[in-house]
Design a protein around this motif. Structure first.
Motif, PDB file in Angstrom:
ATOM      1  N   UNK A 159       2.285  25.398  30.202  1.00  0.00           N
ATOM      2  CA  UNK A 159       1.660  26.343  31.150  1.00  0.00           C
ATOM      3  C   UNK A 159       1.218  25.561  32.396  1.00  0.00           C
ATOM      4  N   UNK A 160       0.302  26.118  33.168  1.00  0.00           N
ATOM      5  CA  UNK A 160      -0.092  25.477  34.433  1.00  0.00           C
ATOM      6  C   UNK A 160      -0.437  24.004  34.226  1.00  0.00           C
ATOM      7  N   UNK A 161      -0.021  23.188  35.186  1.00  0.00           N
ATOM      8  CA  UNK A 161      -0.468  21.789  35.165  1.00  0.00           C
ATOM      9  C   UNK A 161      -1.241  21.530  36.453  1.00  0.00           C
ATOM     10  N   UNK A 162      -2.085  20.508  36.419  1.00  0.00           N
ATOM     11  CA  UNK A 162      -2.981  20.252  37.553  1.00  0.00           C
ATOM     12  C   UNK A 162      -3.125  18.747  37.783  1.00  0.00           C
ATOM     13  N   UNK A 163      -3.094  18.333  39.038  1.00  0.00           N
ATOM     14  CA  UNK A 163      -3.376  16.944  39.427  1.00  0.00           C
ATOM     15  C   UNK A 163      -4.784  16.929  40.027  1.00  0.00           C
ATOM     16  N   UNK A 164      -5.620  16.034  39.465  1.00  0.00           N
ATOM     17  CA  UNK A 164      -7.042  15.976  39.858  1.00  0.00           C
ATOM     18  C   UNK A 164      -7.389  14.585  40.371  1.00  0.00           C
ATOM     19  N   UNK A 165      -7.274  14.339  41.677  1.00  0.00           N
ATOM     20  CA  UNK A 165      -7.657  13.019  42.203  1.00  0.00           C
ATOM     21  C   UNK A 165      -9.144  12.747  41.950  1.00  0.00           C
ATOM     22  N   UNK A 166      -9.435  11.534  41.481  1.00  0.00           N
ATOM     23  CA  UNK A 166     -10.837  11.152  41.268  1.00  0.00           C
ATOM     24  C   UNK A 166     -11.362  10.475  42.525  1.00  0.00           C
ATOM     25  N   UNK A 167     -12.423  11.025  43.101  1.00  0.00           N
ATOM     26  CA  UNK A 167     -12.913  10.465  44.371  1.00  0.00           C
ATOM     27  C   UNK A 167     -13.605   9.122  44.164  1.00  0.00           C
ATOM     28  N   UNK A 168     -13.739   8.689  42.928  1.00  0.00           N
ATOM     29  CA  UNK A 168     -14.337   7.361  42.690  1.00  0.00           C
ATOM     30  C   UNK A 168     -13.554   6.288  43.443  1.00  0.00           C
ATOM     31  N   UNK A 212      -6.600  20.817  28.922  1.00  0.00           N
ATOM     32  CA  UNK A 212      -6.588  19.501  28.253  1.00  0.00           C
ATOM     33  C   UNK A 212      -6.405  18.451  29.345  1.00  0.00           C
ATOM     34  N   UNK A 213      -7.525  17.863  29.742  1.00  0.00           N
ATOM     35  CA  UNK A 213      -7.552  16.915  30.849  1.00  0.00           C
ATOM     36  C   UNK A 213      -7.583  15.486  30.323  1.00  0.00           C
ATOM     37  N   UNK A 214      -6.813  14.606  30.952  1.00  0.00           N
ATOM     38  CA  UNK A 214      -6.791  13.186  30.567  1.00  0.00           C
ATOM     39  C   UNK A 214      -7.225  12.374  31.775  1.00  0.00           C
ATOM     40  N   UNK A 215      -7.994  11.327  31.493  1.00  0.00           N
ATOM     41  CA  UNK A 215      -8.722  10.656  32.564  1.00  0.00           C
ATOM     42  C   UNK A 215      -8.753   9.139  32.357  1.00  0.00           C
ATOM     43  N   UNK A 216      -7.988   8.438  33.215  1.00  0.00           N
ATOM     44  CA  UNK A 216      -8.079   6.976  33.186  1.00  0.00           C
ATOM     45  C   UNK A 216      -6.732   6.309  33.052  1.00  0.00           C
ATOM     46  N   UNK A 217      -6.353   5.520  34.067  1.00  0.00           N
ATOM     47  CA  UNK A 217      -5.123   4.723  33.981  1.00  0.00           C
ATOM     48  C   UNK A 217      -3.847   5.522  34.141  1.00  0.00           C
ATOM     49  N   UNK A 218      -3.959   6.732  34.744  1.00  0.00           N
ATOM     50  CA  UNK A 218      -2.761   7.572  34.902  1.00  0.00           C
ATOM     51  C   UNK A 218      -2.034   7.188  36.201  1.00  0.00           C
ATOM     52  N   UNK A 219      -0.715   6.962  36.050  1.00  0.00           N
ATOM     53  CA  UNK A 219       0.146   6.554  37.176  1.00  0.00           C
ATOM     54  C   UNK A 219       1.410   7.397  37.165  1.00  0.00           C
ATOM     55  N   UNK A 220       2.193   7.267  38.228  1.00  0.00           N
ATOM     56  CA  UNK A 220       3.499   7.934  38.257  1.00  0.00           C
ATOM     57  C   UNK A 220       4.327   7.477  37.047  1.00  0.00           C
ATOM     58  N   UNK A 267       4.802  10.756  29.940  1.00  0.00           N
ATOM     59  CA  UNK A 267       4.514  10.594  28.495  1.00  0.00           C
ATOM     60  C   UNK A 267       3.183  11.266  28.132  1.00  0.00           C
ATOM     61  N   UNK A 268       2.270  11.288  29.080  1.00  0.00           N
ATOM     62  CA  UNK A 268       0.969  11.932  28.829  1.00  0.00           C
ATOM     63  C   UNK A 268       1.151  13.450  28.799  1.00  0.00           C
ATOM     64  N   UNK A 272      -0.974  17.014  27.486  1.00  0.00           N
ATOM     65  CA  UNK A 272      -1.991  17.188  28.544  1.00  0.00           C
ATOM     66  C   UNK A 272      -1.506  18.191  29.587  1.00  0.00           C
ATOM     67  N   UNK A 273      -2.443  18.883  30.233  1.00  0.00           N
ATOM     68  CA  UNK A 273      -2.055  19.776  31.334  1.00  0.00           C
ATOM     69  C   UNK A 273      -2.819  19.479  32.622  1.00  0.00           C
ATOM     70  N   UNK A 274      -3.845  18.621  32.544  1.00  0.00           N
ATOM     71  CA  UNK A 274      -4.643  18.291  33.722  1.00  0.00           C
ATOM     72  C   UNK A 274      -4.809  16.778  33.779  1.00  0.00           C
ATOM     73  N   UNK A 275      -4.481  16.192  34.933  1.00  0.00           N
ATOM     74  CA  UNK A 275      -4.322  14.738  35.013  1.00  0.00           C
ATOM     75  C   UNK A 275      -5.228  14.175  36.099  1.00  0.00           C
ATOM     76  N   UNK A 276      -6.197  13.360  35.671  1.00  0.00           N
ATOM     77  CA  UNK A 276      -7.075  12.706  36.639  1.00  0.00           C
ATOM     78  C   UNK A 276      -6.422  11.399  37.070  1.00  0.00           C
TER      79      UNK A 276
END
Ligand code: DX5
Ligand code: ZN
Length: 219
Positions: free
Chosen positions: A2-11, A173-181, A186-187, A192-196
Motif C-alpha cells: 500500500x502507500x509508501x512514504x519517505x520521511x527525511x529526518x531533520x536531525x 510500519x516506519x523504519x528509522x536509522x541507516x536507510x540508504x538508496x 530490502x527494508x 516497511x512502508x515508511x522510511x526515515x
C-alpha cells in the motif's frame, strides 16, 4: 504494497537554515518530516524542543512526525501537540504508563506511535496495536544520525508486518536509522512502508534525486 512514504529526518539538516531545508525536502518529494527530539537523558544527545516544531510548522503542509527520545514523555508530548505535530511516537520504556501516554497523545488530536529499540521486544504490541497509528522500528541505537543499519532489524520488520496484517489495523510500519538508496529495497521487501532517512538525504547535494531514487527502489 500500500502507500509508501519517505520521511527525511531533520536531525541531519543544516540547522542554520532549517525552514529552507524543510521547504527543500518538501519540494523534492518528501512525504513526511521526521523530527528527532533528544533530551540527553533517555539518549546521550540533545536536539530541539517544541519551539522549533512551531517555527517549522508554517514551512510545510507535510505531516510532522515527532520521534520523542525523551523520558518522561507526557509533558513534552503535550507541548509538541500544541506546537503542530501530526504524529508523536515515543519509546515505551520511557513511559511508566504506556496506555495512559497513548491516550494522552490521542486526546491532543495527534496520531500516536510506539518506537522499538534494536533490542526491545515487541510483546507490548499485543495490548496496544489496535490503539496506535504507527510502529517505529529503530534500525540503529537511538541518539545519532549517520549510523549503520542493524541487519537483524529485517527480521523484526517482517514480524511486525505479519502482526499488522493479521490485526487488520491501519498502522504505518516506519523504519528509522541507516536507510540508504542501497538498502531501502530490502527494508521494503521485509514489510516497511515508511522510511526515515537523515544523512542519506540531507548529506546529498540533490534532495530530489536521492528521494526519487529511494522511491523507485521501493515501488
Ligand atoms: C536516531 C534518529 C534517526 C536518525 C536517522 O536516533 O531517530 O531518525 O536521525 O538518521 P540516519 O538516516 O542518518 O541514520
Ligand atoms: Zn528518529
Amino acid at each position: 504494497m500500500n502507500d509508501t512514504r519517505i520521511a527525511p529526518s531533520i536531525l541531519s539538516a543544516d540547522f542554520s537554515k532549517l525552514g529552507e531545508e524543510v521547504r527543500s525536502v518538501d519540494a523534492a518529494g518528501a512525504d513526511v518530516i521526521h523530527f528527532d527530539v533528544m533530551d540527553n537523558h533517555y539518549v546521550p544527545n540533545l536536539t530541539f524542543g517544541p519551539i522549533v516544531c512551531s517555527s517549522i510548522r508554517p514551512h510545510t503542509k507535510l505531516p510532522i512526525d515527532v520521534h520523542l527520545m525523551v523520558e518522561p514523555v507526557d509533558a513534552l508530548a503535550t507541548e509538541f501537540a500544541k506546537a503542530g505535530a501530526d504524529l508523536i511516537s515515543f519509546h515505551p520504556e520511557a513511559s511508566s504508563h504506556v496506555d495512559r501516554t497513548i491516550n494522552l497523545i490521542k486526546a491532543q488530536g495527534c496520531r500516536v506511535g510506539l518506537a522499538f529499540n534494536p533490542a526491545s521486544p515487541l510483546h507490548i504490541l499485543d495490548w496496544t496495536l489496535d490503539k496506535i497509528d504507527l510502529v517505529l522500528i529503530m534500525s540503529v541505537n537511538p541518539g545519532f544520525g549517520g549510523q549503520s543499519f542493524i541487519e537483524h532489524s529485517l527480521d523484526k520488520i517482517a514480524e511486525v508486518r505479519d502482526l499488522i496484517d493479521l490485526s487488520g489495523c491501519d498502522v504505518w510500519l516506519e523504519v528509522d536509522g541507516g536507510i540508504k538508496v542501497e538498502n531501502i529495497a530490502s527494508i521494503a521487501d521485509a514489510g516497511a512502508d515508511t522510511f526515515v532517512a537523515g544523512s542519506a538525504i540531507f548529506g546529498a547535494t540533490d534532495y530530489q534525486d536521492v528521494i526519487s531514487q529511494m522511491k523507485s527502489e521501493i515501488e
